[in-house]
Design a protein around this motif. Structure first.
Motif, mmCIF file in Angstrom:
data_model
loop_
_atom_site.group_PDB
_atom_site.id
_atom_site.type_symbol
_atom_site.label_atom_id
_atom_site.label_comp_id
_atom_site.label_asym_id
_atom_site.label_seq_id
_atom_site.Cartn_x
_atom_site.Cartn_y
_atom_site.Cartn_z
ATOM 1 N N ASP A 104 0.808 -1.222 0.000
ATOM 2 C CA ASP A 104 0.000 0.000 0.000
ATOM 3 C C ASP A 104 0.843 1.275 0.000
ATOM 4 N N ASP A 105 2.109 1.167 0.366
ATOM 5 C CA ASP A 105 3.003 2.327 0.432
ATOM 6 C C ASP A 105 3.645 2.675 -0.906
ATOM 7 N N ILE A 106 3.589 1.767 -1.858
ATOM 8 C CA ILE A 106 4.396 1.915 -3.077
ATOM 9 C C ILE A 106 4.069 3.194 -3.841
ATOM 10 N N LYS A 107 2.804 3.550 -3.937
ATOM 11 C CA LYS A 107 2.443 4.784 -4.658
ATOM 12 C C LYS A 107 3.168 5.988 -4.052
ATOM 13 N N ASN A 108 3.180 6.084 -2.737
ATOM 14 C CA ASN A 108 3.843 7.201 -2.065
ATOM 15 C C ASN A 108 5.355 7.156 -2.245
ATOM 16 N N ILE A 109 5.918 5.956 -2.230
ATOM 17 C CA ILE A 109 7.367 5.800 -2.411
ATOM 18 C C ILE A 109 7.769 6.250 -3.822
ATOM 19 N N GLU A 143 6.268 8.414 -5.673
ATOM 20 C CA GLU A 143 6.185 9.883 -5.711
ATOM 21 C C GLU A 143 7.465 10.511 -5.158
ATOM 22 N N ILE A 144 7.964 9.985 -4.039
ATOM 23 C CA ILE A 144 9.209 10.496 -3.457
ATOM 24 C C ILE A 144 10.374 10.236 -4.405
ATOM 25 N N GLU A 145 10.421 9.037 -4.981
ATOM 26 C CA GLU A 145 11.468 8.694 -5.974
ATOM 27 C C GLU A 145 11.512 9.728 -7.091
ATOM 28 N N ILE A 148 12.315 0.053 4.573
ATOM 29 C CA ILE A 148 11.803 0.695 5.779
ATOM 30 C C ILE A 148 11.273 2.069 5.385
ATOM 31 N N VAL A 149 10.134 2.447 5.953
ATOM 32 C CA VAL A 149 9.568 3.767 5.720
ATOM 33 C C VAL A 149 9.448 4.505 7.043
ATOM 34 N N ILE A 150 9.439 5.823 6.937
ATOM 35 C CA ILE A 150 9.139 6.671 8.089
ATOM 36 C C ILE A 150 7.875 7.452 7.751
ATOM 37 N N GLU A 151 6.912 7.331 8.654
ATOM 38 C CA GLU A 151 5.675 8.097 8.532
ATOM 39 C C GLU A 151 5.707 9.223 9.564
ATOM 40 N N LYS A 152 5.244 10.378 9.146
ATOM 41 C CA LYS A 152 5.004 11.493 10.066
ATOM 42 C C LYS A 152 3.558 11.897 9.854
ATOM 43 N N ASP A 153 2.784 11.804 10.921
ATOM 44 C CA ASP A 153 1.361 12.132 10.828
ATOM 45 C C ASP A 153 0.689 11.385 9.681
ATOM 46 N N THR A 154 0.974 10.117 9.549
ATOM 47 C CA THR A 154 0.433 9.190 8.534
ATOM 48 C C THR A 154 0.926 9.455 7.110
ATOM 49 N N ASN A 155 1.817 10.420 6.904
ATOM 50 C CA ASN A 155 2.407 10.657 5.583
ATOM 51 C C ASN A 155 3.792 10.033 5.538
ATOM 52 N N ILE A 156 4.081 9.280 4.484
ATOM 53 C CA ILE A 156 5.429 8.733 4.331
ATOM 54 C C ILE A 156 6.337 9.869 3.894
ATOM 55 N N VAL A 157 7.405 10.076 4.679
ATOM 56 C CA VAL A 157 8.316 11.191 4.414
ATOM 57 C C VAL A 157 9.707 10.716 4.002
ATOM 58 N N ALA A 158 10.007 9.441 4.247
ATOM 59 C CA ALA A 158 11.330 8.916 3.901
ATOM 60 C C ALA A 158 11.254 7.394 3.813
ATOM 61 N N TYR A 159 12.222 6.831 3.093
ATOM 62 C CA TYR A 159 12.320 5.377 3.009
ATOM 63 C C TYR A 159 13.751 4.997 2.661
ATOM 64 N N GLY A 160 14.048 3.737 2.897
ATOM 65 C CA GLY A 160 15.346 3.200 2.527
ATOM 66 C C GLY A 160 15.238 1.701 2.323
ATOM 67 N N VAL A 212 14.479 11.055 1.103
ATOM 68 C CA VAL A 212 13.645 11.850 2.013
ATOM 69 C C VAL A 212 12.878 12.843 1.145
ATOM 70 N N HIS A 213 11.581 12.916 1.360
ATOM 71 C CA HIS A 213 10.757 13.876 0.618
ATOM 72 C C HIS A 213 11.378 15.262 0.774
ATOM 73 N N PRO A 214 11.491 16.024 -0.321
ATOM 74 C CA PRO A 214 12.136 17.345 -0.246
ATOM 75 C C PRO A 214 11.554 18.274 0.832
ATOM 76 N N ASN A 215 10.264 18.163 1.116
ATOM 77 C CA ASN A 215 9.640 19.020 2.130
ATOM 78 C C ASN A 215 10.046 18.653 3.555
ATOM 79 N N TYR A 216 10.716 17.503 3.727
ATOM 80 C CA TYR A 216 11.057 17.031 5.069
ATOM 81 C C TYR A 216 12.559 16.873 5.270
ATOM 82 N N ARG A 217 13.346 17.423 4.366
ATOM 83 C CA ARG A 217 14.802 17.328 4.500
ATOM 84 C C ARG A 217 15.291 18.247 5.616
#
Length: 152
Positions: free
Chosen positions: A13-18, A20-22, A47-59, A75-80
């Motif tokens: 379920d996370d792949i769409k968000n990942i 987008e970050i890619e 591994i993903v990191i969620e902040k307030d249910t939004n995925i902001v980083a992964y590795g 890391v999503h540019p807005n959360y660097r």
């Protein structure tokens, strides 16, 4: 980093968000299909990191015999600049320790000084160069290695 932070394994379920970050982070991003394939790869851990249910980083990392090979970190540019890169690298190191991995490696663009500094902070050292490694720009990659001390 604040509250409402969750570090966990990647799910389908996370792949769409990942993806987008890619696309925001890399000139040649991995595809949805590539990540779906990685979820089926028994050697891969993501591994993903969620902040307030939004995925902001992964590795991601491949665990091969006694080596961990980091595949990608973003890391999503807005959360660097908020420590999420550190969290992902630490989580990947911990995953290696849990799986009795003795060393870790990765390739990083020669021009990506920010990423190199992040890895150096975690004990990675430059060990070599892969000439023209990145096919999109023909840029060289630096090969970095880290030995994992079991007693630490």
């Amino acid at each position: 980093m604040g509250n409402n932070i969750n570090v966990r394994y990647l799910t389908k379920d996370d792949i769409k968000n990942i993806v987008e970050i890619e696309e925001l982070c890399f000139p040649t991003p991995w595809t949805k299909g590539a990540f779906e394939k990685e979820l089926k790869n028994k050697l891969a851990r993501y591994i993903v990191i969620e902040k307030d249910t939004n995925i902001v980083a992964y590795g991601g990392i491949w665990l091969i015999i006694d080596e961990g090979h980091i595949t990608n970190i973003a890391v999503h540019p807005n959360y660097r600049g908020l420590g999420f890169g550190n969290e992902i690298v630490s989580a990947l190191i911990n995953e290696c320790i849990k799986n009795n991995i003795v060393s870790m490696t990765l390739e990083v663009r020669k021009s990506n000084i920010m990423a190199q500094n992040l890895y150096k902070k975690h004990g990675f050292k430059i060990a070599g160069i892969r000439p023209s490694y990145y096919t999109d720009t023909q840029e060289d990659a630096l090969i970095m290695w880290k030995d994992i001390n079991k007693g630490v």
